[in-house]
Design an enzyme around this catalytic site. Structure first.
Site, PDB file in Angstrom:
ATOM      1  N   ARG A   1     -14.989   3.058  -1.543  1.00 31.53           N
ATOM      2  CA  ARG A   1     -14.778   1.810  -0.818  1.00 31.53           C
ATOM      3  C   ARG A   1     -14.782   2.098   0.681  1.00 31.53           C
ATOM      4  O   ARG A   1     -14.143   3.030   1.139  1.00 31.53           O
ATOM      5  CB  ARG A   1     -13.449   1.174  -1.220  1.00 31.53           C
TER       6      ARG A   1
ATOM      7  N   HIS B   1       0.824  -1.204   0.000  1.00 35.31           N
ATOM      8  CA  HIS B   1       0.000   0.000   0.000  1.00 35.31           C
ATOM      9  C   HIS B   1       0.853   1.247   0.000  1.00 35.31           C
ATOM     10  O   HIS B   1       0.444   2.289  -0.510  1.00 35.31           O
ATOM     11  CB  HIS B   1      -0.981  -0.028   1.167  1.00 35.31           C
TER      12      HIS B   1
ATOM     13  N   ASN C   1      -4.680  -7.351  -6.543  1.00 39.26           N
ATOM     14  CA  ASN C   1      -3.503  -7.278  -5.654  1.00 39.26           C
ATOM     15  C   ASN C   1      -3.644  -8.296  -4.532  1.00 39.26           C
ATOM     16  O   ASN C   1      -2.714  -9.034  -4.214  1.00 39.26           O
ATOM     17  CB  ASN C   1      -3.364  -5.889  -5.023  1.00 39.26           C
ATOM     18  N   ASP C   2      -4.820  -8.313  -3.931  1.00 36.48           N
ATOM     19  CA  ASP C   2      -5.034  -9.265  -2.842  1.00 36.48           C
ATOM     20  C   ASP C   2      -5.410 -10.642  -3.355  1.00 36.48           C
ATOM     21  O   ASP C   2      -5.005 -11.644  -2.782  1.00 36.48           O
ATOM     22  CB  ASP C   2      -6.113  -8.739  -1.887  1.00 36.48           C
TER      23      ASP C   2
ATOM     24  N   ARG D   1     -10.101   4.845  -2.241  1.00 39.78           N
ATOM     25  CA  ARG D   1      -9.649   4.167  -1.013  1.00 39.78           C
ATOM     26  C   ARG D   1      -9.794   5.115   0.174  1.00 39.78           C
ATOM     27  O   ARG D   1      -8.968   6.004   0.354  1.00 39.78           O
ATOM     28  CB  ARG D   1      -8.195   3.743  -1.153  1.00 39.78           C
TER      29      ARG D   1
ATOM     30  N   ARG E   1       1.962  -9.967  -0.534  1.00 39.87           N
ATOM     31  CA  ARG E   1       2.222  -8.955  -1.549  1.00 39.87           C
ATOM     32  C   ARG E   1       3.330  -7.993  -1.154  1.00 39.87           C
ATOM     33  O   ARG E   1       3.860  -7.266  -1.992  1.00 39.87           O
ATOM     34  CB  ARG E   1       0.932  -8.185  -1.879  1.00 39.87           C
TER      35      ARG E   1
ATOM     36  N   CYS F   1      -9.736  -3.468 -10.463  1.00 36.22           N
ATOM     37  CA  CYS F   1      -9.087  -2.263  -9.946  1.00 36.22           C
ATOM     38  C   CYS F   1      -7.759  -2.530  -9.250  1.00 36.22           C
ATOM     39  O   CYS F   1      -7.211  -1.666  -8.583  1.00 36.22           O
ATOM     40  CB  CYS F   1     -10.037  -1.492  -9.032  1.00 36.22           C
TER      41      CYS F   1
HETATM   42  C1  PEP Z   1      -6.663  -5.020  -4.533  1.00 30.90           C
HETATM   43  O1  PEP Z   1      -6.533  -5.762  -3.564  1.00 30.90           O
HETATM   44  O2  PEP Z   1      -6.411  -5.374  -5.700  1.00 30.90           O
HETATM   45  C2  PEP Z   1      -7.122  -3.633  -4.376  1.00 30.90           C
HETATM   46  C3  PEP Z   1      -7.453  -2.893  -5.397  1.00 30.90           C
HETATM   47  O3  PEP Z   1      -7.207  -3.121  -3.119  1.00 30.90           O
HETATM   48  P1  PEP Z   1      -5.966  -2.730  -2.197  1.00 30.90           P
HETATM   49  O4  PEP Z   1      -4.738  -2.677  -3.072  1.00 30.90           O
HETATM   50  O5  PEP Z   1      -6.288  -1.412  -1.570  1.00 30.90           O
HETATM   51  O6  PEP Z   1      -5.898  -3.834  -1.190  1.00 30.90           O
HETATM   52 MG    MG Z   2      -7.344  -5.286  -1.676  1.00 31.73          MG
END
Ligand code: PEP
Ligand code: MG
Length: 577
Positions: free
Chosen positions: A339, A196, A462-463, A303, A473, A510
């Site tokens: 979100r 992040h 990402n998650d 976010r 990550r 996203c």
């Molecule tokens: C994700 O997890 O892909 C996402 C967009 O949210 P964040 O990166 O804030 O966890």
């Molecule tokens: Mg996420």
């Protein structure tokens, strides 16, 4: 003469910048313990005197820059440090260690430090004892000045540029304050581009390199650094040639911005005319301005946790409402996806809301799990979002959804908030849309049963990648294991896109891969028509989409999903070019 060298890391936020190094964790100074020859003594005394003078001057300048409350709070420490530095007992002790003891300056500093620390340790008063840290800071500053390896010409350039922070790691909350303090770039020895902090750095347009393992050992405070956040390269003591490359980069930046800016107000169409919807991810209002300027069709991910990170108290309903309302108003009628809080994991906050002590925070009380534990605070946020919905189309997006029960609980709470607002005489939209981040593999697998409970879907790759592959990550030691092109991740992506499309629900992706042009064709092949990305990537992705044929790529979707290995998937990517 300072010698140029290069340290490599992983590119995390693009852009080049030139700055003076500021080490957050001063390196372990290697102390030369060899005794001085008689002839070297006076040179060493002069070196120490200059280093002491330099450290005092740094403190004086730092003091001069402080204003307001900071001047009171931090000023006190700086005064204490200046006093230690000017203490005749310290300085005369140092000189006699050099003259009589034949210590080198660095070794003399270390010996004095050890002596003073022993004195402090013996004190009963815990406050006074804690002041030993001040001694460490002061000695560290003088050591840094001694170890400095810069030429006068370099120092002249360095005095005119801002700083590049070099640290072992950096939390999003710390990063948020940096630009205000003249920080132009960040280097960390650990971390990954998916953290992040890296996402925030991109949002702040702050070039960042992570996983530069040697940086703290090889860089000294005040070294001039040329940081290339696109290549993941740090040039220490850049030469005239490097600086010319930097100027060239600055000129190219202007040119490519001009070229891409022609695409600003174009629709996003594939070569065969299929419309693709490009949304923007936003963390701050500047992102929203850029999203508009680059023709995003809406905000696909706002976010909100970054509102919570930079402070001690939680933002109340009114404060949140104003931020969300302004966001909606700035998008001028385009949909805005807000979100709800995704605190927890690496986004621990300064408000103390997220649980501090979890042995496995990424699998812990994060996102909706945390919000549901604090329905009072969650309701405050939902009320603020609903009130903003009176000013334009708003979608409510919930992170870390794992079960249908969670969706039902959030929907019930949101409905309750809407009823309360109505009866309190507030204006809100007649209807709200509730969607889920699909980022937990269980939700992706169970989506066929879950979809009817959702109004829209946002894919959080990402998650989803980290949880599917059990690969943190933020952990650069895992190298290529964290890979969104793993066949399992691609299968889940295809399933999410197909299930949503069949149910007639809007689906956007996203995660960070949406903004990377090397994945554009692949995502189109899987049938994705909604992308949400950092606004600075919008024009490049629009350009990449214009070069793709939807018909051709869709035919490659099935063979892509049959590929079992990374090499097989790479071959498919080749065929998509
Ligand atoms: C994700 O997890 O892909 C996402 C967009 O949210 P964040 O990166 O804030 O966890
Ligand atoms: Mg996420």
């Amino acid at each position: 003469m300072s010698t140029r060298f290069v340290i490599n890391g992983t590119a995390a936020a693009r852009g080049m910048t030139l700055g003076r190094a500021r080490l957050v964790q001063p390196s372990q100074f290697t102390i030369d313990e060899r005794p001085l020859a008689e002839s070297e003594v006076e040179t060493e005394v002069v070196r120490l005197r200059e280093a002491l003078a330099h450290a005092s001057e740094e403190l004086r300048q730092l003091r001069g820059k402080l204003r307001g409350a900071l001047a009171r709070e931090v000023g006190e420490f700086i005064d204490a440090h200046s006093m230690i530095l000017e203490d005749p007992e310290l300085t005369s002790g140092l000189y006699s260690l050099i003259r009589q003891g034949r210590f080198r300056a660095g070794a003399a500093l270390k010996a004095q430090r050890d002596r003073l620390v022993a004195v402090f340790e013996a004190i009963d008063d815990p406050y006074l004892r804690s002041r030993r840290e001040d001694v460490d800071h002061v000695i560290g500053r003088v050591q840094a000045a001694l170890g400095r390896d810069t030429t006068p010409a370099e120092r002249q350039i360095a005095s005119r540029v801002g700083t590049v922070l070099v640290s072992d790691a950096i939390a999003p909350a710390e990063l948020a304050h940096l630009t205000e303090h003249g920080v132009l770039g960040v280097v960390t020895t650990s971390g990954s581009p998916l953290s992040h902090s890296a996402i925030l750095a991109r949002s702040m347009r702050l070039p960042m390199i992570v996983g530069a393992h040697e940086a703290l050992q090889r860089v000294t405070d005040e070294d001039l650094l040329l940081l290339d956040g696109t290549r993941g390269e740090i040039v220490v003591h850049p030469t005239a040639q490097d600086l010319a490359r930097y100027r060239q980069y600055q000129r190219e930046q202007v040119r490519s911005t001009e070229a891409l800016s022609r695409l600003k107000h174009e629709r996003t169409l594939t070569a065969d005319g299929i419309e693709i919807h490009l949304y923007a991810n936003a963390e701050m209002l500047v992102d929203v301005a850029q999203a508009r300027a680059y023709g995003a069709v809406g905000i696909g991910l706002y976010r909100t946790e970054f509102l919570f990170l930079q402070r001690r108290e939680l933002p109340d309903e009114e404060e949140q409402f104003v931020v969300y309302r302004d966001l909606v108003l700035s998008m001028g009628g385009a949909p805005v996806t807000i979100r709800t809080l995704d605190l927890g994991a690496d986004k621990a906050d300064s408000t103390g809301l997220a649980l501090a002590q979890e042995s496995n925070p990424a699998l812990g009380v994060r996102g909706v799990r945390l919000s549901m534990r604090r329905p009072d605070l969650f309701a405050t946020q939902l009320r603020a979002i609903l009130r903003a919905s009176a000013f334009g189309p708003v979608r409510i997006l919930v992170p870390m959804i794992t079960t249908i029960e969670e969706i039902a609980a959030v929907r019930a709470l949101t409905e309750q908030c809407a009823r309360d607002l109505h009866s309190g005489g507030y204006e809100i939209a007649d209807h709200f849309e509730l969607g889920a981040m699909i980022e937990v593999p269980a939700a992706a697998i169970a989506l066929p049963g879950m979809i009817r409970h959702l109004d829209f879907v946002a894919i959080g790759t990402n998650d989803l990648t980290q949880y599917t592959l059990a690969a943190d990550r933020n952990n650069d030691a895992l190298g290529t294991l964290y890979d969104p092109l793993h066949p399992a991740v691609l299968k889940l992506l295809a399933q999410i896109i197909n299930v949503s499309a069949r149910a007639g629900k809007v689906v956007t992706l996203c995660g960070e891969m949406a903004g990377e042009t090397r994945y554009t064709a692949l995502l189109l092949a899987l049938g994705l028509t909604g992308f949400s990305m950092h606004p600075s990537s919008l024009l490049e992705v629009r350009q990449a989409i214009a070069a793709c044929s939807w018909q051709k790529l869709r035919k490659l979707g099935a063979p892509l999903l049959r590929a079992q290995t990374r090499a097989g998937i790479e071959r498919m990517l080749e065929r998509m070019r």
